[in-house]
Structures are given as C-alpha cells and as structure tokens.
Design a protein around this motif. Structure first.
Motif, PDB file in Angstrom:
ATOM      1  N   PRO A   1       1.868 -10.826  -3.887  1.00  0.00           N
ATOM      2  CA  PRO A   1       1.466  -9.680  -3.998  1.00  0.00           C
ATOM      3  C   PRO A   1       1.454  -9.778  -5.078  1.00  0.00           C
ATOM      4  O   PRO A   1       2.062  -9.222  -6.256  1.00  0.00           O
ATOM      5  CB  PRO A   1       2.495  -8.645  -2.931  1.00  0.00           C
ATOM      6  N   THR A   2       0.832  -8.144  -5.094  1.00  0.00           N
ATOM      7  CA  THR A   2       0.718  -7.094  -6.461  1.00  0.00           C
ATOM      8  C   THR A   2       0.460  -5.826  -6.520  1.00  0.00           C
ATOM      9  O   THR A   2       0.297  -5.246  -5.205  1.00  0.00           O
ATOM     10  CB  THR A   2      -1.119  -7.665  -7.180  1.00  0.00           C
ATOM     11  N   LEU A   3       0.275  -5.085  -6.989  1.00  0.00           N
ATOM     12  CA  LEU A   3      -0.040  -3.370  -7.023  1.00  0.00           C
ATOM     13  C   LEU A   3      -0.587  -3.473  -5.882  1.00  0.00           C
ATOM     14  O   LEU A   3      -1.324  -2.141  -5.162  1.00  0.00           O
ATOM     15  CB  LEU A   3      -0.380  -2.758  -7.990  1.00  0.00           C
ATOM     16  N   ALA A   4      -2.065  -4.370  -6.089  1.00  0.00           N
ATOM     17  CA  ALA A   4      -2.730  -3.869  -5.541  1.00  0.00           C
ATOM     18  C   ALA A   4      -2.641  -3.853  -4.203  1.00  0.00           C
ATOM     19  O   ALA A   4      -3.325  -3.107  -3.277  1.00  0.00           O
ATOM     20  CB  ALA A   4      -4.138  -4.738  -5.751  1.00  0.00           C
ATOM     21  N   ASP A   5      -2.184  -4.573  -3.321  1.00  0.00           N
ATOM     22  CA  ASP A   5      -1.693  -4.500  -2.205  1.00  0.00           C
ATOM     23  C   ASP A   5      -0.114  -3.894  -1.902  1.00  0.00           C
ATOM     24  O   ASP A   5       0.091  -4.038  -0.733  1.00  0.00           O
ATOM     25  CB  ASP A   5      -1.120  -5.735  -2.016  1.00  0.00           C
ATOM     26  N   LEU A   6       0.147  -3.012  -2.626  1.00  0.00           N
ATOM     27  CA  LEU A   6       0.993  -1.336  -1.907  1.00  0.00           C
ATOM     28  C   LEU A   6       0.032  -0.764  -0.932  1.00  0.00           C
ATOM     29  O   LEU A   6       0.562  -0.049   0.113  1.00  0.00           O
ATOM     30  CB  LEU A   6       1.776  -0.674  -2.784  1.00  0.00           C
ATOM     31  N   ASP A   7      -0.883  -0.115  -0.928  1.00  0.00           N
ATOM     32  CA  ASP A   7      -1.175   0.239   0.416  1.00  0.00           C
ATOM     33  C   ASP A   7      -1.324  -0.485   1.676  1.00  0.00           C
ATOM     34  O   ASP A   7      -0.833   0.501   2.646  1.00  0.00           O
ATOM     35  CB  ASP A   7      -3.218   0.522  -0.483  1.00  0.00           C
ATOM     36  N   ALA A   8      -1.386  -1.010   2.168  1.00  0.00           N
ATOM     37  CA  ALA A   8      -1.558  -1.594   2.587  1.00  0.00           C
ATOM     38  C   ALA A   8       0.301  -2.417   3.558  1.00  0.00           C
ATOM     39  O   ALA A   8      -0.054  -2.553   4.459  1.00  0.00           O
ATOM     40  CB  ALA A   8      -1.782  -3.962   2.502  1.00  0.00           C
ATOM     41  N   LEU A   9       1.504  -2.568   2.417  1.00  0.00           N
ATOM     42  CA  LEU A   9       2.117  -2.368   2.509  1.00  0.00           C
ATOM     43  C   LEU A   9       2.868  -0.905   3.119  1.00  0.00           C
ATOM     44  O   LEU A   9       3.555  -0.883   4.158  1.00  0.00           O
ATOM     45  CB  LEU A   9       2.944  -2.606   1.256  1.00  0.00           C
ATOM     46  N   ILE A  10       2.236   0.225   2.512  1.00  0.00           N
ATOM     47  CA  ILE A  10       2.355   1.326   2.967  1.00  0.00           C
ATOM     48  C   ILE A  10       1.646   1.535   4.461  1.00  0.00           C
ATOM     49  O   ILE A  10       2.549   2.368   5.464  1.00  0.00           O
ATOM     50  CB  ILE A  10       2.688   2.512   2.038  1.00  0.00           C
ATOM     51  N   THR A  11       0.872   0.656   4.652  1.00  0.00           N
ATOM     52  CA  THR A  11       0.186   1.441   5.794  1.00  0.00           C
ATOM     53  C   THR A  11       0.822   0.651   6.945  1.00  0.00           C
ATOM     54  O   THR A  11       1.161   1.116   8.319  1.00  0.00           O
ATOM     55  CB  THR A  11      -1.055   0.453   5.725  1.00  0.00           C
ATOM     56  N   GLY A  12       1.704  -0.715   7.058  1.00  0.00           N
ATOM     57  CA  GLY A  12       2.215  -1.391   7.606  1.00  0.00           C
ATOM     58  C   GLY A  12       3.384   0.068   7.727  1.00  0.00           C
ATOM     59  O   GLY A  12       4.321  -0.681   9.137  1.00  0.00           O
ATOM     60  N   VAL A  13       4.551   0.135   6.609  1.00  0.00           N
ATOM     61  CA  VAL A  13       5.433   1.170   6.934  1.00  0.00           C
ATOM     62  C   VAL A  13       4.792   2.589   7.541  1.00  0.00           C
ATOM     63  O   VAL A  13       5.814   2.864   8.859  1.00  0.00           O
ATOM     64  CB  VAL A  13       5.994   1.121   5.828  1.00  0.00           C
ATOM     65  N   ARG A  14       3.567   2.694   7.195  1.00  0.00           N
ATOM     66  CA  ARG A  14       3.413   3.724   8.189  1.00  0.00           C
ATOM     67  C   ARG A  14       3.331   3.771   9.721  1.00  0.00           C
ATOM     68  O   ARG A  14       3.758   4.937  10.667  1.00  0.00           O
ATOM     69  CB  ARG A  14       2.436   4.959   7.937  1.00  0.00           C
ATOM     70  N   LYS A  15       2.974   2.467  10.010  1.00  0.00           N
ATOM     71  CA  LYS A  15       2.297   2.405  11.624  1.00  0.00           C
ATOM     72  C   LYS A  15       3.785   2.410  12.459  1.00  0.00           C
ATOM     73  O   LYS A  15       3.862   2.308  13.010  1.00  0.00           O
ATOM     74  CB  LYS A  15       1.943   1.048  11.762  1.00  0.00           C
ATOM     75  N   ALA A  16       5.314   1.901  10.826  1.00  0.00           N
ATOM     76  CA  ALA A  16       6.183   1.828  11.614  1.00  0.00           C
ATOM     77  C   ALA A  16       6.986   2.746  12.222  1.00  0.00           C
ATOM     78  O   ALA A  16       8.193   3.243  12.296  1.00  0.00           O
ATOM     79  CB  ALA A  16       7.187   1.037  11.130  1.00  0.00           C
ATOM     80  N   GLY A  17       6.958   4.174  11.932  1.00  0.00           N
ATOM     81  CA  GLY A  17       6.956   5.330  11.563  1.00  0.00           C
ATOM     82  C   GLY A  17       7.682   5.850  10.686  1.00  0.00           C
ATOM     83  O   GLY A  17       8.447   6.981  10.841  1.00  0.00           O
ATOM     84  N   LEU A  18       7.460   5.941  10.144  1.00  0.00           N
ATOM     85  CA  LEU A  18       7.694   6.169   8.750  1.00  0.00           C
ATOM     86  C   LEU A  18       6.547   7.018   7.499  1.00  0.00           C
ATOM     87  O   LEU A  18       6.031   6.167   7.115  1.00  0.00           O
ATOM     88  CB  LEU A  18       9.108   5.443   7.729  1.00  0.00           C
ATOM     89  N   PRO A  19       6.742   8.149   7.653  1.00  0.00           N
ATOM     90  CA  PRO A  19       5.871   8.668   7.045  1.00  0.00           C
ATOM     91  C   PRO A  19       6.227   8.662   5.011  1.00  0.00           C
ATOM     92  O   PRO A  19       7.128   8.708   4.365  1.00  0.00           O
ATOM     93  CB  PRO A  19       6.242  10.168   6.938  1.00  0.00           C
ATOM     94  N   VAL A  20       5.070   7.684   4.711  1.00  0.00           N
ATOM     95  CA  VAL A  20       5.304   7.414   3.526  1.00  0.00           C
ATOM     96  C   VAL A  20       4.070   8.510   2.399  1.00  0.00           C
ATOM     97  O   VAL A  20       2.847   8.098   2.744  1.00  0.00           O
ATOM     98  CB  VAL A  20       5.427   5.778   2.695  1.00  0.00           C
ATOM     99  N   ARG A  21       4.250   8.893   1.090  1.00  0.00           N
ATOM    100  CA  ARG A  21       3.609   9.343   0.309  1.00  0.00           C
ATOM    101  C   ARG A  21       3.302   8.801  -0.839  1.00  0.00           C
ATOM    102  O   ARG A  21       4.737   8.204  -1.240  1.00  0.00           O
ATOM    103  CB  ARG A  21       3.812  11.407   0.445  1.00  0.00           C
ATOM    104  N   LEU A  22       2.010   8.199  -1.145  1.00  0.00           N
ATOM    105  CA  LEU A  22       2.538   7.438  -2.648  1.00  0.00           C
ATOM    106  C   LEU A  22       1.187   7.887  -3.551  1.00  0.00           C
ATOM    107  O   LEU A  22       0.523   8.516  -3.692  1.00  0.00           O
ATOM    108  CB  LEU A  22       1.418   6.306  -2.108  1.00  0.00           C
ATOM    109  N   ASP A  23       1.927   8.275  -5.028  1.00  0.00           N
ATOM    110  CA  ASP A  23       1.230   9.006  -5.486  1.00  0.00           C
ATOM    111  C   ASP A  23       1.437   8.073  -6.992  1.00  0.00           C
ATOM    112  O   ASP A  23       2.834   7.215  -7.122  1.00  0.00           O
ATOM    113  CB  ASP A  23       2.298  10.184  -5.901  1.00  0.00           C
ATOM    114  N   ARG A  24       0.537   7.605  -7.522  1.00  0.00           N
ATOM    115  CA  ARG A  24       0.026   6.587  -8.057  1.00  0.00           C
ATOM    116  C   ARG A  24      -0.786   7.806  -9.148  1.00  0.00           C
ATOM    117  O   ARG A  24      -2.224   7.758  -8.251  1.00  0.00           O
ATOM    118  CB  ARG A  24      -0.128   5.670  -8.169  1.00  0.00           C
ATOM    119  N   PRO A  25      -1.019   7.315 -10.271  1.00  0.00           N
ATOM    120  CA  PRO A  25      -2.329   7.456 -10.897  1.00  0.00           C
ATOM    121  C   PRO A  25      -3.738   6.847 -11.189  1.00  0.00           C
ATOM    122  O   PRO A  25      -3.303   5.145 -10.257  1.00  0.00           O
ATOM    123  CB  PRO A  25      -2.391   7.424 -12.724  1.00  0.00           C
TER     124      PRO A  25
END
Length: 413
Positions: free
Chosen positions: A284-308
């Motif tokens: 995995p690379t930084l490009a896969d962070l979106d998929a990671l956070i999407t999976g965490v959101r599905k598990a019930g944890l609201p996550v906000r990703l801030d990056r340039p």
C-alpha cells in the motif's frame, strides 16, 4: 593423443595427489589418537639399527677400531632409546644424545647412530621458538669439534661443515613444515570464524524478517478484524430496524474479510520456498489511504482526511509511503478498539520540502490506553527505519493523538 587420453592424463596427478593427501590425513589422525604407537615403533626401529651397527659395522668408519664393545653398545643405546621422549622433551633428548655423541667422537668410535640427533633437532624446529635452535647448536657443535681435534683427518672443516650443513637443512625443513602448519591452522580458523559470522548474519536476518512479517501481519489482521467487528456490531443493531442496512454490513464484512485473506496469502506466499512465482503485489501507498478510510467509515467511525491536493514535487519512496499508511492504519484501528461510541477521527497530512507529517487524532470520551500488543512499538519501529519520529499520547481535551514525522532524503531528522 585423443581428447579422452589427454583428460585421463590430466586427471591422473590429481587422483594421485588426492590419494596421498588422504593417506597423510589418515596417518596424522592415527598419530593424534595414539602417539605412543608411532613413538615406540620409531624408537625400536632405530635401536635395532644402532645395535646392528654396534655388532661390528661401526669399525668400517671408526678412527679407532679398538674401542671396547661394551662402550659401543652403551653409546648406541644412549643415542637411540631417548627418541621415545622427543615429542615432550626434545631439548632434553638432544642433550642426552649430544653427550653420547661427544663420548663417541672423543673415543674414536664415531658411531653412525650420532646422526639420530637430526630427529630431536627437527622436533625442536617444529615445536619450539627459534631461540631453541641456538641451544641446539651449542649441543651439536662440541662433538664435531672434539672429533676433528681428537682424530684430525684432512682439514678440520671437512669434519664440521658438511655435518653442520645437514643440521641446518633439517632445521630449515622443520621451520618450513611449522610455517605451513601454522598457515593451514590460520586458514582453518578463519574459515571457522567466517562460518560462525555467516550463521550469525543468517540468524539476525531471519530475526529481522520475522519481526517485519509479524509487524505486517499485526497491521493487516488487527485493522481488518477491528473493521469487521465494527461492521458486525452495526449490522446487529440494524437488523431489527433496517434489514437493508444489515445486508450492506454483511456485504462489507465479506469484502473486508476477502481483502484481509488476500493480503495474508500474498504475505505468506512470498515465504513459501515451493512457490518461487508467488504473487508479489505492490505494498500500500499514500494513494490507498482513501480506500483505507472508506473501510473505517463503513465500520462506524467517522473519519476526516485532510491533505493537500499536490503533496510534493518529490514523491516519497515506496517504503516511506508504506510507513505512513501503516501508522494511519494502526492509529485508526486503535481508535476503533478503544475510543468508545461517538468518537470521530481526523487524519491530517502535511508535506514540506524537508519532511512529511501525519497527525491522527480522535475525540473519544476517554483517552485510549496504549494497547498491550505490538501497535505502538510497531509504529515507532517503522518510523525509526526512515530516521523518523513518532509521538503518541492523550490530548488535554480528551481523545488521543499520534504524530508521525518522516524526513526526506538529505534532510536532517
């Protein structure tokens, strides 16, 4: 000459030398196991030869054939029997034989057994320091001088120089054998130490690889099981009110489980010796962070990703990107486990020409305790691999913060 004949001719010396080496090795091994056998055999052989010469043959070369037979026999035994102790006490053996040789030369017997002094002389050169040869010279020279003075025949150097030359050649032979033996022992010791160092390097590499695999498996299994647990809990509550949401949770559980199994198969497949063509998908690379956070959101944890939008003109190496990804993954997994209900999380990525920073915070009601497993330790080890730092601790307002800093190549840590 045919090719086959030339090949046989070329291999014959090799076979002969190999046979000689094997025979020499066996003889040395037998001598090491039972040294007394060889010492006894050598002593009896030369004693018999000396007594045969003492039976009458000594008169052929003696300056004075009228020497009493009992003295000849006594001198012959004194020159042959001490050979048994030549290994342990070569200097003492040579001293006893030199005394007998001095009497032999002064009496006019000039026994041929005096040349047996070459045996302890060789042993001295083989096993003792070079200064011992000076003592040997002091023991060997008086009999030669006494014979030359007592029974002069021709010039004195004809009596002394040839014998001294033979003594010098034997001493040089002993020194050469000793040097070769020491060189061989040094090579064997070096090979042994290199083998030990190689084994240590293999063990260290295996330990490092086990640590890396354990860290990867911890990140993969821990994160995906936490997501599956969250989805299962949400699906249980949604089953009574919204069957459609429960079905979506089950689908997400199946997708997450399959992804986890695929990652484990890929990780373990690389380790299998019987699968040289095991799949080696990119990490995995930084490009896969979106998929990671999407999976965490599905598990019930609201996550906000801030990056340039434009991270940097100089991308991070793949290993550093994997470190950032795993730290974010582990921090969000710990939030799912420990932050409690109603928690939210924020992932903030910051890129500068000097470093890359990742800050993961959550708003749990209570600050999560540090997990007893390998989570925090694994994150610190990953950061240290790239000369980075990792900070982890509770926030004053409640919640938890994990801060990662990875310097870019050529930048100070």
């Amino acid at each position: 000459m045919t090719t086959e004949t030339a090949r046989e001719t070329a291999t014959t010396p090799t076979r002969l030398s190999r046979s000689l080496q094997q025979l020499t090795a066996r003889a040395r091994a037998a001598d090491v196991r039972r040294p007394w056998v060889w010492d006894t055999t050598l002593t009896l052989f030369w004693t018999a030869a000396a007594l045969v010469d003492a039976s009458g043959g000594w008169r052929n070369t003696a300056p004075d054939p009228t020497v009493p037979p009992w003295l000849v026999i006594t001198l012959s035994l004194a020159l042959a029997l001490p050979l048994y102790g030549r290994r342990r006490h070569p200097t003492a053996v040579l001293a006893v034989m030199a005394c007998a040789a001095l009497v032999s030369a002064a009496s006019g017997a000039a026994l041929q057994a005096c040349y047996l002094q070459l045996v302890p002389l060789f042993q001295l050169a083989l096993t003792r320091p070079p200064r011992a040869l000076l003592w040997a010279l002091g023991l060997l020279l008086p009999p030669l001088v006494a014979g030359a003075v007592r029974f002069p025949r021709g010039s004195w150097d004809q009596h002394v120089v040839p014998t001294l030359t033979s003594y010098a050649l034997v001493a040089l032979l002993g020194i050469a054998v000793r040097s070769r033996r020491d060189h061989t022992a040094a090579l064997v010791d070096r090979a042994r130490r290199l083998e030990i160092e190689r084994d240590q390097e293999i063990r260290l590499a295996a330990a490092a690889e086990r640590t890396r695999i354990a860290r990867e498996m911890h990140d993969i299994i821990g994160h995906n099981l936490s997501v599956i647990t969250g989805l299962a809990d949400g699906g249980r509550y949604a089953a009574a009110r919204s069957p459609e949401r429960a079905a979506q949770a089950l689908d997400a559980i199946g997708t997450t489980s399959r992804e986890a199994l695929a990652e484990l198969r890929r990780l373990l497949g690389v380790l299998r010796a019987d699968e040289p063509e095991a799949a080696r998908d990119p990490q995995p690379t930084l490009a896969d962070l979106d998929a990671l956070i999407t999976g965490v959101r599905k598990a019930g944890l609201p996550v906000r990703l801030d990056r340039p939008d434009t991270p940097t003109a100089q991308p991070l190496p793949p290993g550093a990107q994997l470190t950032v990804y795993r730290v974010v993954q582990e921090a969000l997994t710990n939030t799912l486990k420990h932050a409690g209900e109603g928690a939210t999380a924020t992932v903030l990525l910051t890129y500068t020409p000097q470093d890359v920073r990742a800050e993961i915070t959550n708003t749990g009601v209570q600050a999560p305790a540090a997990p007893p497993g390998q989570g925090i330790t694994g994150m610190r080890e990953r950061a240290a691999l790239y000369d980075g730092t990792l900070e982890s601790g509770p926030l004053p307002t409640g919640g938890w913060r994990v801060g990662l800093r990875l310097p870019r190549e050529g930048s100070p840590s």
